[in-house]
Design a protein around this motif. Structure first.
Motif, PDB file in Angstrom:
ATOM      1  N   ILE A   1       0.880  -1.098   0.001  1.00 57.17           N
ATOM      2  CA  ILE A   1       0.042   0.014  -0.098  1.00 57.17           C
ATOM      3  C   ILE A   1       0.993   1.125  -0.055  1.00 57.17           C
ATOM      4  N   ALA A   2       0.926   1.785  -1.055  1.00 58.97           N
ATOM      5  CA  ALA A   2       1.794   3.011  -1.428  1.00 58.97           C
ATOM      6  C   ALA A   2       0.950   4.196  -1.372  1.00 58.97           C
ATOM      7  N   ASP A   3       1.596   5.471  -0.843  1.00 56.62           N
ATOM      8  CA  ASP A   3       0.947   6.609  -0.887  1.00 56.62           C
ATOM      9  C   ASP A   3       1.523   7.981  -1.368  1.00 56.62           C
ATOM     10  N   ASN A   4       1.111   9.107  -1.508  1.00 54.10           N
ATOM     11  CA  ASN A   4       1.787  10.225  -1.985  1.00 54.10           C
ATOM     12  C   ASN A   4       1.908  11.361  -0.721  1.00 54.10           C
ATOM     13  N   GLY A   5       1.824  10.842   0.425  1.00 48.66           N
ATOM     14  CA  GLY A   5       1.548  11.790   1.501  1.00 48.66           C
ATOM     15  C   GLY A   5       3.135  12.130   2.124  1.00 48.66           C
ATOM     16  N   PRO A   6       3.241  12.624   3.423  1.00 52.08           N
ATOM     17  CA  PRO A   6       4.343  13.044   3.824  1.00 52.08           C
ATOM     18  C   PRO A   6       5.371  11.976   4.326  1.00 52.08           C
ATOM     19  N   GLY A   7       4.864  10.790   4.348  1.00 54.73           N
ATOM     20  CA  GLY A   7       5.779   9.352   4.891  1.00 54.73           C
ATOM     21  C   GLY A   7       5.495   9.565   6.345  1.00 54.73           C
ATOM     22  N   ILE A   8       5.807   8.060   6.703  1.00 53.54           N
ATOM     23  CA  ILE A   8       5.621   7.890   8.076  1.00 53.54           C
ATOM     24  C   ILE A   8       7.094   8.044   8.652  1.00 53.54           C
ATOM     25  N   PRO A   9       7.186   8.807   9.872  1.00 57.70           N
ATOM     26  CA  PRO A   9       8.567   9.069  10.336  1.00 57.70           C
ATOM     27  C   PRO A   9       9.040   7.619  10.734  1.00 57.70           C
ATOM     28  N   ARG A  10      10.537   7.499  10.464  1.00 56.13           N
ATOM     29  CA  ARG A  10      11.179   6.277  10.808  1.00 56.13           C
ATOM     30  C   ARG A  10      11.106   6.091  12.100  1.00 56.13           C
ATOM     31  N   ALA A  11      11.151   7.134  13.349  1.00 56.58           N
ATOM     32  CA  ALA A  11      11.165   6.772  14.695  1.00 56.58           C
ATOM     33  C   ALA A  11       9.874   6.342  14.858  1.00 56.58           C
ATOM     34  N   THR A  12       8.819   6.775  14.632  1.00 51.10           N
ATOM     35  CA  THR A  12       7.384   6.145  14.705  1.00 51.10           C
ATOM     36  C   THR A  12       7.397   4.807  14.361  1.00 51.10           C
ATOM     37  N   TRP A  13       7.957   4.470  13.095  1.00 47.98           N
ATOM     38  CA  TRP A  13       7.754   3.069  12.700  1.00 47.98           C
ATOM     39  C   TRP A  13       8.700   1.984  13.466  1.00 47.98           C
ATOM     40  N   GLU A  14       9.986   2.717  14.104  1.00 47.90           N
ATOM     41  CA  GLU A  14      10.615   1.636  14.856  1.00 47.90           C
ATOM     42  C   GLU A  14       9.912   1.564  16.223  1.00 47.90           C
ATOM     43  N   ILE A  15       9.178   2.415  16.602  1.00 52.48           N
ATOM     44  CA  ILE A  15       8.554   2.091  18.051  1.00 52.48           C
ATOM     45  C   ILE A  15       7.443   1.112  17.842  1.00 52.48           C
ATOM     46  N   VAL A  16       6.829   1.447  16.613  1.00 55.69           N
ATOM     47  CA  VAL A  16       5.734   0.289  16.453  1.00 55.69           C
ATOM     48  C   VAL A  16       6.460  -0.849  16.159  1.00 55.69           C
TER      49      VAL A  16
ATOM     50  N   ALA B   1       4.356 -10.839   8.072  1.00 49.28           N
ATOM     51  CA  ALA B   1       5.670  -9.930   8.256  1.00 49.28           C
ATOM     52  C   ALA B   1       5.240  -8.523   7.721  1.00 49.28           C
ATOM     53  N   ILE B   2       5.776  -7.256   8.290  1.00 57.62           N
ATOM     54  CA  ILE B   2       5.240  -6.023   7.634  1.00 57.62           C
ATOM     55  C   ILE B   2       6.415  -5.358   7.752  1.00 57.62           C
ATOM     56  N   ASP B   3       6.690  -4.527   6.732  1.00 58.32           N
ATOM     57  CA  ASP B   3       7.807  -3.528   6.409  1.00 58.32           C
ATOM     58  C   ASP B   3       7.453  -2.163   5.916  1.00 58.32           C
ATOM     59  N   LEU B   4       8.241  -1.085   6.219  1.00 59.15           N
ATOM     60  CA  LEU B   4       8.090   0.024   5.709  1.00 59.15           C
ATOM     61  C   LEU B   4       9.233   0.493   4.859  1.00 59.15           C
ATOM     62  N   SER B   5       8.836   1.213   3.800  1.00 49.67           N
ATOM     63  CA  SER B   5       9.984   1.776   2.860  1.00 49.67           C
ATOM     64  C   SER B   5       9.303   3.084   2.411  1.00 49.67           C
ATOM     65  N   PRO B   6      10.333   3.923   2.017  1.00 50.55           N
ATOM     66  CA  PRO B   6       9.966   5.261   1.167  1.00 50.55           C
ATOM     67  C   PRO B   6       9.370   4.992  -0.396  1.00 50.55           C
ATOM     68  N   ASN B   7       8.327   5.717  -0.786  1.00 49.06           N
ATOM     69  CA  ASN B   7       7.778   5.734  -1.891  1.00 49.06           C
ATOM     70  C   ASN B   7       8.477   6.923  -2.690  1.00 49.06           C
ATOM     71  N   GLU B   8       8.684   6.623  -3.924  1.00 48.77           N
ATOM     72  CA  GLU B   8       9.141   7.436  -4.719  1.00 48.77           C
ATOM     73  C   GLU B   8       8.210   8.157  -5.602  1.00 48.77           C
ATOM     74  N   PRO B   9       8.142   9.687  -5.863  1.00 52.10           N
ATOM     75  CA  PRO B   9       8.976  10.558  -5.379  1.00 52.10           C
ATOM     76  C   PRO B   9       8.769  10.885  -3.915  1.00 52.10           C
ATOM     77  N   ARG B  10       7.567  10.491  -3.206  1.00 54.15           N
ATOM     78  CA  ARG B  10       7.322  11.180  -1.990  1.00 54.15           C
ATOM     79  C   ARG B  10       6.130  10.052  -1.422  1.00 54.15           C
ATOM     80  N   GLY B  11       6.181   9.757  -0.085  1.00 57.69           N
ATOM     81  CA  GLY B  11       5.257   9.049   0.693  1.00 57.69           C
ATOM     82  C   GLY B  11       5.781   7.954   1.063  1.00 57.69           C
ATOM     83  N   SER B  12       5.118   6.833   1.537  1.00 54.60           N
ATOM     84  CA  SER B  12       5.478   5.477   2.077  1.00 54.60           C
ATOM     85  C   SER B  12       4.808   4.454   1.243  1.00 54.60           C
TER      86      SER B  12
END
Length: 180
Positions: free
Chosen positions: A112-127, A156-167
């Motif tokens: 699931i990819a979006d064009n938003g501001p992205g999920i902060p890595r710190a938030t993701w690490e806490i989750v 399993a679940i993972d997060l990566s940046p979306n190009e050019p913007r988002g998660s």
């Protein structure tokens, strides 16, 4: 200030209800009902109707009988990710792309990819750590719900940046067959 607090309380109440529903689904005596991955289309259509200012695109590349064993839990996770992708988006037209593919190891990969501001890595690490403290905490209740649902399903679940913007949230889940 009162309106902000009321909105916060309403959000907490909604999230609590989702968690209660997940617990009831997982602890119920009934055998879980599989969800054919093609049924994801109706879930996306619901969100398309509810969020008319957003664009949703769905691509499914699986065999006809590809299903997730505990469909109701999978549906909660997908809905939560789509909702977060739109509601936390700062673009004039939020865009959400859902791609479902099947691996050779009998797993479904859902991105699931979006064009938003992205999920902060710190938030993701806490989750991902599964632990909050007074110094390390997040308001990402929806991400907690998704993480818990996916790992409970054996995925399993993972997060990566979306190009050019988002998660991009990537989920790997074991497949079941509809006849299961």
């Amino acid at each position: 200030s009162i309106r902000e607090q009321a909105t916060t309380l309403e959000t907490i109440s909604e999230r609590t209800e989702i968690v209660r529903r997940l617990i009831a689904l997982l602890e119920g005596d009934e055998e879980p009902s599989p969800m054919d991955l093609s049924e994801t289309q109706s879930v996306v259509d619901q969100y398309r109707a509810g969020y008319t200012d957003a664009e949703f695109e769905l691509t499914i590349d699986t065999h006809e009988e590809a299903a997730i064993r505990h469909g109701a839990v999978f549906e909660v996770a997908v809905k939560e990710l789509m909702k977060n992708a739109v509601e936390h988006n700062d673009q004039p037209t939020p865009r959400v792309e859902i791609t479902i593919t099947e691996s050779e190891t009998d797993e479904a990969r859902v991105e699931i990819a979006d064009n938003g501001p992205g999920i902060p890595r710190a938030t993701w690490e806490i989750v991902k750590s599964g632990e909050e403290t007074q110094l390390r905490h997040t308001d990402g209740t929806g991400l907690w719900v998704v993480y818990w649902a996916v790992t409970t399903l054996g995925g399993a679940i993972d997060l990566s940046p979306n190009e050019p913007r988002g998660s991009v949230i990537s989920i790997q889940l074991p497949l079941a067959t509809v006849s299961e």
